[in-house]
Enzyme design. Structure first.
Site, PDB file in Angstrom:
ATOM      1  N   GLU A   1      25.674  -0.387  -8.684  1.00 24.38           N
ATOM      2  CA  GLU A   1      24.291  -0.078  -8.294  1.00 24.38           C
ATOM      3  C   GLU A   1      24.279   1.396  -7.934  1.00 24.38           C
ATOM      4  O   GLU A   1      24.946   1.822  -6.995  1.00 24.38           O
ATOM      5  CB  GLU A   1      23.855  -0.924  -7.096  1.00 24.38           C
TER       6      GLU A   1
ATOM      7  N   CYS B   1      18.174   2.475  -1.343  1.00 25.51           N
ATOM      8  CA  CYS B   1      18.309   2.621  -2.790  1.00 25.51           C
ATOM      9  C   CYS B   1      17.052   2.144  -3.506  1.00 25.51           C
ATOM     10  O   CYS B   1      16.818   2.516  -4.660  1.00 25.51           O
ATOM     11  CB  CYS B   1      19.528   1.855  -3.281  1.00 25.51           C
TER      12      CYS B   1
END
Length: 531
Positions: free
Chosen positions: A264, A303
């Site tokens: 990620e 994020c």
């Protein structure tokens, strides 16, 4: 809890607590990003990594897999109870080491506990099984005497987590929930700057004796040498920058030994206000609230935070004014002060990176709101890691370049103008793959076309109309029932998504043989649900 005497936080490996060796230069200080005080030290110097990985694979792994899925789910429930019992200490650590206000700490700490509890419930549905089935048996002979059935078996290796600084609690448990439920031991290497919370949570779980020794290990400090120990049946999950991910992927663990890696990485997430959502409508107001909220929750260090807020050119000025008005009410400073609504960034280094990123974006975007101009941070001086929200603007989004390829990991977003909905979709796709895009409209059906058009470039599409204003879970909130990850620049990985998370920690195999054997595979087994 007493935080006055900085201690050297120990590592838990091979079923034992071990302090890093070496002199004071081998230690890294963990600091309070508001006051600059040293809180603790970490070091991984001198650890026997070979023993750590071997113990996890050879001792902890078999012991974990001797338990059924249901029994491992019960262990997750016990971990939840342990973490809940220590929540106050976790909040104190987050305030001191991450600089977050209580509401932002809750996103990390309570989000971790909720995710674990969700997987405990999902895992309980698997019962006493030790094997997962993938689909029905399929005959391979005309008379059905010879057939095939696909099964999932836990990988006989270790799950190594290399985590980011922004979610020291959730970052551990959203991954560990699936790994431990699958029967795969975990070694977590938290980001050094905020490692204290991760280390403390592991310590509490270890002290409670809830898992076979070595099922959950923590290494604080340098990650040097970890990937060298990764074998063909191990799995690695990384959260961090795309540059670091590229370096990891080039390691022999993946290029030669074919270990699996889930990434990620950077993500230029978007929020799109559809053309029908004019100023004064409910959808417009929801968009404004969400953009301002995503800029300020955890000081924009998520994020999934909104980095590009897209509006029709005709609504650009109204949206800019409305968002700026909300941002102006944000009180920034020391999270220990009750009046503060947004704390600091996690470190002075992160503050420098954010200010440099803002300057890069300002080269092509105008500054619509800058809370740092004449800012008076509450109970925090100029040397703190505090940065106030900054809203930039690019009226013609198609002319931009940096706003579509530069992520500033802080309380920063760019308002981007589009000509029509097709233009908005094209601009969102210029992020080259993102974790999430959110849509705002007064008409739910109107969001169908852009939702499908953007699904192949985003791990999650979050659509909001007035009917779900109070029930929607938020653009940036990662729910354990939904997939987390994204294609392209976002890393190409997948986490969570209910029981889908188990697939990463299993090996799928086709077992072919006599029909009686294939039928016998259903004993002590259960079909892996789709969610």
């Amino acid at each position: 809890m007493d935080m006055r005497t900085p201690a050297l936080l120990e590592n838990y490996v091979a079923g034992q607590w071990v302090a890093g060796t070496g002199d004071e230069h081998a230690r890294t200080a963990l600091t309070d990003p508001v006051t600059g005080d040293t809180l603790a030290y970490v070091s991984s110097a001198g650890l026997d990594l070979n023993a750590a990985f071997a113990f996890a694979r050879e001792t902890a792994g078999p012991a974990l897999r001797a338990l059924s899925y249901g029994e491992r789910a019960q262990r997750l429930s016990q971990i939840v109870a342990t973490l809940q019992a220590n929540r106050d200490d976790y909040y104190a650590i987050a305030t001191a080491n991450s600089g977050t206000v209580a509401a932002d700490s809750a996103v990390d700490i309570d989000g971790a506990i909720y995710t674990l509890s969700t997987y405990a419930k999902l895992g309980a549905s698997l019962g006493d099984a030790h094997t997962l089935l993938d689909g029905a048996a399929v005959p391979l002979a005309k008379d059905a005497t010879f057939a095939v059935r696909h099964v999932f078996r836990p990988t006989p290796g270790v799950a190594l987590f290399i985590n980011a600084f922004n979610f020291p609690a959730w970052g551990l448990w959203e991954k560990a929930a699936g790994a431990l439920l699958a029967g795969v031991p975990v070694i977590v290497k938290p980001a050094t700057s905020t490692a204290w919370l991760t280390q403390r949570m592991v310590a509490d779980v270890v002290a409670a004796g809830l898992l076979p020794p070595g099922s959950l290990s923590v290494i604080c400090g340098s990650a040097a040498g970890l990937l060298d120990r990764i074998g063909p049946f191990d799995v690695v999950s990384f959260t961090g920058s795309a540059d670091t991910a590229a370096t990891l992927r080039a390691h022999a663990a993946f290029t030669e030994r074919s270990a699996r890696i889930n990434v990620e990485a950077d993500s230029l997430n978007s929020a799109i206000l559809l053309p029908d959502a004019a100023p004064g409508t409910a959808a417009f107001d929801q968009f404004v609230r969400e953009v301002a909220r995503e800029m300020t929750v955890k000081s924009g260090q998520k994020c999934t935070a909104i980095r590009r807020a897209m509006v029709s050119v005709e609504h650009f000025d109204a949206a800019a004014a409305a968002i700026a008005e909300r941002l102006a009410k944000t009180v920034v400073g020391n999270p220990r002060n009750a009046s503060v609504k947004m704390g600091s960034l996690v470190s002075a280094a992160q503050k420098r990176a954010v200010l440099e990123g803002i300057a890069q974006l300002q080269a092509e975007a105008e500054t619509l709101y800058d809370g740092n101009r004449n800012a008076a941070f509450v109970d925090a001086n100029a040397h703190s890691a505090c940065v106030a929200p900054v809203l930039l603007g690019l009226r013609d989004g198609a002319c931009g370049k940096r706003v579509h390829d530069t992520e500033v990991f802080g309380p920063v977003a760019t308002l981007v103008g589009y000509r029509d909905l097709d233009d908005a979709v094209a601009l969102a796709r210029r992020g080259q793959g993102s974790l999430v895009v959110s849509l705002y409209s007064n008409d739910a059906v109107a969001m169908r076309s852009p939702a499908l058009a953007l699904a192949d470039a985003h791990g999650r599409v979050h659509a909001v109309d007035p009917s779900v204003a109070k029930t929607q879970t938020g653009h940036g909130n990662v729910m354990p029932q939904s997939l987390h990850g994204g294609p392209g620049r976002a890393g190409g990985g997948e986490e969570l998504g209910g029981l889908r998370a188990l697939r990463f920690y299993h090996v799928r195999s086709a077992i072919q043989g006599p029909a009686a054997l294939v039928e016998a595979l259903t004993q002590d087994a259960v079909e892996l649900p789709k969610s």
